[in-house]
Design an enzyme around this catalytic site. Structure first.
Site, PDB file in Angstrom:
ATOM      1  CG  ASP A  16      -2.072  -0.998   1.063  1.00  0.00           C
ATOM      2  OD1 ASP A  16      -2.119  -1.712   0.041  1.00  0.00           O
ATOM      3  OD2 ASP A  16      -2.898  -1.088   1.981  1.00  0.00           O
ATOM      4  CB  CYS A  26      -2.916  -2.800   4.969  1.00  0.00           C
ATOM      5  SG  CYS A  26      -4.491  -1.996   4.557  1.00  0.00           S
ATOM      6  CE  LYS A  31      -3.692  -4.403   0.859  1.00  0.00           C
ATOM      7  NZ  LYS A  31      -4.626  -3.468   1.529  1.00  0.00           N
TER       8      LYS A  31
END
Length: 208
Positions: free
Chosen positions: A16, A143, A110
C-alpha cells in the site's frame, strides 16, 4: 532466524505505498487521517530493501489497495461511512507512491486490509516456492498487520521490518511490532534483513 530469511524461499512484500496514503496531496494528508511524514520516511528503507532483494534473487511483490462500487460493502460503509473516498480504482490516489514495480515483479490488487483476502497472493507465493515473507509498507497496524496475521495462519514465516513500515501513530506502530514479535513472527530492522540476505548469498568459509 537465518532459515526464515533464506533468499531461495523468501519474498519481499511492499504493501500500500500509494498516493492516497503517502503523498501530501493524498486523502490521508488532506483529511488528517494520519501523519504521513512517517509513511514518507519509510520510502528509503523500502527502496534499499528492494535493491538488496533484487541483488540476491529475492522476489518482490507489490500489493496495493483499490475500492469502487463493486468492492465497497455494507459492512465497510457501516464502519467508514459513505464519504470514505480513498484509493478509488483508476484514480491518482490509488497509484504507487515513489516505489514502482519492475518487470518480473508480481503485483497484487486487493480490496480489503489483508493482502491475502480475495486475492491471488497465496497462489503467487506458493508458485514461487515461498516459505517466508518479509513485510514492509503502510499502515503497520492495519494492512501490514492484517497481512502478517493471515500469512502466519497460512504457514509462512513472517518477518515485519520495523523501520520500513509506519502506523497510524507511533503507539499503534509499536503495538503491532510487539504483537507480531510475541505471536505471529519476527521483527527486524531493514539493516538486519539486508545483512541476513547478504550473509546467505555470500557465506564466509570457516577458517581451517
Amino acid at each position: 532466524m537465518s532459515n526464515q530469511l533464506n533468499p531461495q524461499d523468501t519474498v519481499l512484500i511492499v504493501i500500500d505505498m500509494q498516493n492516497d496514503f503517502c503523498h501530501e496531496d493524498g486523502a490521508s494528508a488532506k483529511r488528517g487521517l494520519a501523519d504521513i511524514t512517517a509513511f514518507q520516511a519509510c520510502v528509503p528503507k523500502i527502496d534499499g530493501l528492494i535493491g538488496q532483494a533484487r541483488a540476491v534473487g529475492v522476489p518482490v511483490v507489490f500489493v496495493y489497495m483499490t475500492l469502487d462500487d463493486t468492492t465497497i460493502s455494507e459492512a465497510w460503509t457501516n464502519k467508514h461511512g459513505t464519504g470514505m473516498s480513498i484509493v478509488i480504482k483508476g484514480s491518482w490516489g490509488a497509484d504507487f507512491y515513489k516505489l514502482y514495480p519492475q518487470p518480473g515483479d508480481a503485483v497484487v490488487e486487493k480490496h480489503r486490509y489483508s493482502g491475502f483476502i480475495g486475492t491471488n497472493l497465496n497462489l503467487i507465493l506458493r508458485s514461487m516456492g515461498c516459505k517466508s515473507i518479509v513485510l514492509t509498507g503502510v499502515l503497520t497496524n492495519v494492512c501490514v498487520e492484517s497481512t502478517a496475521r493471515d500469512g502466519f495462519m497460512l504457514d509462512y514465516n513472517v518477518t515485519l521490518v520495523s523501520d520500513a513500515c509506519a502506523g497510524s501513530s507511533p503507539e499503534a506502530h509499536a503495538g503491532t511490532l510487539a504483537n507480531i514479535a510475541n505471536v505471529f513472527g519476527s521483527v527486524l530492522s531493514a539493516e538486519q534483513v539486508g545483512a541476513a540476505w547478504s550473509a546467505a548469498a555470500s557465506p564466509v568459509e570457516a577458517s581451517a
